[in-house]
Design an enzyme around this catalytic site. Structure first.
Site, PDB file in Angstrom:
ATOM      1  N   THR A   1      -1.215   9.009   1.529  1.00 28.67           N
ATOM      2  CA  THR A   1      -0.907   8.313   0.470  1.00 28.67           C
ATOM      3  C   THR A   1       0.051   6.999   1.159  1.00 28.67           C
ATOM      4  OG1 THR A   1      -0.786  10.055  -1.058  1.00 28.67           O
ATOM      5  CG2 THR A   1       0.666   8.011  -1.698  1.00 28.67           C
TER       6      THR A   1
ATOM      7  N   THR B   1       0.659  14.145   2.501  1.00 29.13           N
ATOM      8  CA  THR B   1       1.636  15.262   2.484  1.00 29.13           C
ATOM      9  C   THR B   1       0.907  16.496   2.011  1.00 29.13           C
ATOM     10  OG1 THR B   1       1.824  14.689  -0.059  1.00 29.13           O
ATOM     11  CG2 THR B   1       3.479  13.633   1.547  1.00 29.13           C
ATOM     12  N   ASP B   2      -0.221  16.483   1.475  1.00 27.66           N
ATOM     13  CA  ASP B   2      -0.803  17.924   1.117  1.00 27.66           C
ATOM     14  C   ASP B   2      -0.983  18.853   1.878  1.00 27.66           C
ATOM     15  OD1 ASP B   2      -1.050  16.610  -1.517  1.00 27.66           O
ATOM     16  OD2 ASP B   2      -3.488  16.182  -1.453  1.00 27.66           O
TER      17      ASP B   2
ATOM     18  N   ASP C   1      -7.487  11.273   3.711  1.00 27.04           N
ATOM     19  CA  ASP C   1      -6.718  12.173   2.849  1.00 27.04           C
ATOM     20  C   ASP C   1      -6.545  13.360   3.518  1.00 27.04           C
ATOM     21  OD1 ASP C   1      -6.176  14.049   0.505  1.00 27.04           O
ATOM     22  OD2 ASP C   1      -6.449  12.368  -0.648  1.00 27.04           O
ATOM     23  N   SER C   2      -5.301  13.994   3.601  1.00 27.52           N
ATOM     24  CA  SER C   2      -4.879  15.080   4.398  1.00 27.52           C
ATOM     25  C   SER C   2      -5.469  16.216   3.850  1.00 27.52           C
ATOM     26  CB  SER C   2      -3.567  15.512   4.509  1.00 27.52           C
ATOM     27  OG  SER C   2      -2.823  16.078   3.522  1.00 27.52           O
ATOM     28  N   SER C   3      -6.128  16.330   2.476  1.00 26.16           N
ATOM     29  CA  SER C   3      -6.982  17.297   1.986  1.00 26.16           C
ATOM     30  C   SER C   3      -8.122  17.718   2.815  1.00 26.16           C
ATOM     31  CB  SER C   3      -7.158  17.173   0.534  1.00 26.16           C
ATOM     32  OG  SER C   3      -6.080  16.936  -0.035  1.00 26.16           O
TER      33      SER C   3
HETATM   34  N1  ASP Z   1      -3.616  13.416  -1.002  1.00 28.44           N
HETATM   35  C1  ASP Z   1      -2.715  12.967  -0.250  1.00 28.44           C
HETATM   36  C2  ASP Z   1      -2.757  13.361   1.201  1.00 28.44           C
HETATM   37  O1  ASP Z   1      -2.467  14.419   1.527  1.00 28.44           O
HETATM   38  C3  ASP Z   1      -1.287  13.046  -0.686  1.00 28.44           C
HETATM   39  C4  ASP Z   1      -0.241  12.536   0.028  1.00 28.44           C
HETATM   40  O2  ASP Z   1      -0.531  12.007   1.086  1.00 28.44           O
HETATM   41  O3  ASP Z   1       0.782  12.520  -0.577  1.00 28.44           O
HETATM   42  O4  ASP Z   1      -3.459  12.824   2.005  1.00 28.44           O
END
Ligand code: ASP
Length: 570
Positions: free
Chosen positions: A24, A124-125, A92-94
């Site tokens: 993000t 963050t994910d 996106d870390s997902s």
């Molecule tokens: N979906 C985002 C990710 O993990 C969420 C984030 O970065 O806060 O890449």
């Protein structure tokens, strides 16, 4: 003491590599939702005075270096020069998989000598998975590796990305913290202790079982006591082999043995998320059998609690039964740390006992093995440490100390049903057949506790079924007293018999059990070799007692026991 890289003789510049993987922090709105925008972050930072001192860069010809920026002077008069290595594609870390961890690890390794610290910008994910994985992959790490990101893109007016990136850059450039960390909302955490707990708050991460390594308030305060100290320092390297045949199985009320069995079949390593302090249903034999079959066939299963805070302990029978099925207690490890540790450990060695040992060991500060106030004889770790240190320092007079101490240690290991600790003591040359100050041997203790596997282990390592303690009790009479039926059967098979006093008392004991209608008690005494025809103190046998009080069902029961007994040839 954690040295700050500043000081009279210290260089006034330090170099940090920022590995920008996505997340993000660098995302922009698109018709399909937030997505990372290639090239945008470095250009944005270049224009922000808090992230780039243009004059200094020109003066020192940093402009010529691609994607290299310099922070304004820090409080300690330091310049942190940082280079951004942007990944393509930004993720996106997902969407991250273990191959992405490997790429990050390789980039750290390739650039290790050229930088003082590393920052990884990450979504963050799944950040807690990546920080955990990298903590294991980075062996003998001597420099900070700090993951950070944000809940709100850095391009928005109100966001957490600016503070997070700035803090991570300053800490990695100013302090020698030899760990993979995660920095978020003014706190620096150990990377393998964190978990994402909030998808909106700027305080999105928690380290439930370990205090932050540092807090950034008016001053940056480092919690030196808990910074990881490599117990076997060596040359830095990144272990890039990972085994991905792993999975997480979360228990829920009503989970069936069949689904557990089907899941376990496909895995080499499993994180079993259990209830409370590591409990699972123990009234479904099929479920425990499925777990036992899996561990017997080499699958490593690690027990982690579904609770955010706390540890897996052996307080409840429902937890102990998992241990009996070969499930390894994961202590206070997070599921993220447990899963990535499995990936690392399974790729590190093929040897099953080595794998189990590594999973139990504290490799990078991911697990709390022993709290000081838990130092006691019934703690497996304590027993093993004492056993080892005695063997290391064994000179003539220490040998006497060792002989005196090993029996109570072995008895303690038997008490907690810990074959691993007994094995350690045996490997150290201890005699597992010796009795303690009361003449009680590990076999006595295991028999009392009903630890069938320990009894088996001790018998196969020379323990005597005839050893008597100071009260004249042998392991069989102990097993009878605590009604450990299976242990009684095993001891009888290996030649045990009731010791003198008990043999004489048997008639009276059987009569009194018969009088009180205690079928279980009668059965266990007969299994132990007592003869229901032996008269008690008043000359009557147990059968005569039940006949006299008219308990016909018990007469039948005793007759059955006797016929079974004669069937065994006794
Ligand atoms: N979906 C985002 C990710 O993990 C969420 C984030 O970065 O806060 O890449």
């Amino acid at each position: 003491m954690i040295s700050s890289k500043s000081g009279v003789d210290a260089p006034t510049e330090s170099k940090v590599l920022v590995i920008y993987t996505g997340g993000t922090i660098g995302m922009v709105p698109t018709p399909d939702g937030l997505k990372p925008k290639p090239g945008a972050l470095v250009e944005y930072l270049r224009k922000q005075p808090m992230f780039h001192d243009e004059d200094y860069a020109k003066e020192h010809h940093l402009d010529d270096l691609k994607n290299t920026l310099v922070l304004p002077e820090t409080k300690s008069k330091k310049r942190i020069i940082y280079t951004i290595l942007e990944y393509d594609p930004l993720l996106d870390s997902s969407n991250m998989i273990p191959d992405n961890w490997v790429k990050m690890g390789k980039d750290i390794e390739d650039n290790y000598l050229d930088y003082d610290g590393f920052v990884i910008l990450h979504g963050t994910d799944t950040m807690a998975y990546t920080s955990s994985a990298l903590s294991f992959m980075c062996e003998h790490l001597g420099k900070p590796v700090i993951l950070t990101g944000s809940q709100v893109p850095i391009y928005q007016l109100r966001n957490d990305g600016r503070e997070n990136l700035l803090g991570a850059l300053i800490i990695s450039g100013e302090f020698v913290i030899p760990e993979v960390c995660l920095y978020f909302n003014n706190k620096l955490y150990r990377g393998n202790r964190v978990t994402k707990v909030d998808s909106e708050s700027f305080d999105g991460f928690s380290s439930p079982n370990l205090d932050p390594l540092a807090t950034a308030e008016a001053e940056i305060k480092i919690n030196c006591d808990i910074i990881w100290k490599d117990p076997n320092p060596g040359k830095f390297q990144v272990s890039t082999k990972l085994n991905s045949d792993v999975g997480v199985l979360r228990l829920f009320p009503g989970i069936t043995a069949d689904s557990v069995e089907a899941f376990l079949k496909t895995m080499k390593g499993v994180v079993l998320e259990t209830y409370g302090s590591g409990n699972a249903p123990n009234d479904q034999p099929k479920l425990l059998t499925a777990l036992k079959n899996a561990t017997d066939s080499g699958t490593i299963i690690i027990n982690c609690t579904q609770c955010l805070r706390g540890t897996v302990s052996a307080s409840y029978a429902t937890g102990q039964d998992l241990m009996k099925a070969g499930v390894i207690p994961g202590g206070d490890m997070t599921p993220e740390a447990s899963l990535t540790k499995l990936c690392y450990v399974l790729a590190k060695t093929e040897d099953s006992s080595e794998r189990k040992k590594m999973m139990k060991d504290n490799l990078r500060g991911e697990i709390t093995l022993l709290k000081r106030n838990e130092l006691c004889l019934t703690n497996s770790h304590f027993i093993q440490i004492i056993g080892k240190s005695l063997s290391i320092s064994c000179k003539e007079d220490l040998e006497a100390i060792s002989n005196a101490l090993t029996p109570p240690l072995a008895c303690s290991a038997a008490k907690i049903g810990d074959i691993g600790a007994l094995e350690t003591l045996k490997d150290m040359g201890s005699n597992l057949c010796l009795g303690d100050y009361d003449g009680r041997t590990p076999l006595h203790v295991a028999a009392c506790e009903g630890h069938l596997e320990v009894v088996q282990y001790l018998l196969s390592h020379g323990a005597s079924v005839h050893a008597k303690d100071r009260y004249g009790d042998n392991p069989l009479s102990n097993a009878v007293r605590f009604r450990r039926k299976e242990v009684v059967k095993l001891l009888r098979k290996t030649g045990a018999h009731l010791s003198g006093d008990h043999h004489e008392e048997a008639g009276t004991e059987l009569c009194s059990l018969a009088a009180s209608g205690d079928l279980d008690g009668l059965e266990i005494w007969v299994l132990a070799g007592a003869d229901p025809n032996t008269p008690g103190y008043d000359g009557r046998t147990a059968i005569q007692v039940v006949e006299a009080i008219g308990k016909t069902d018990m007469v039948k029961f005793l007759a059955q026991l006797m016929s079974k007994k004669s069937g065994t040839g006794e």
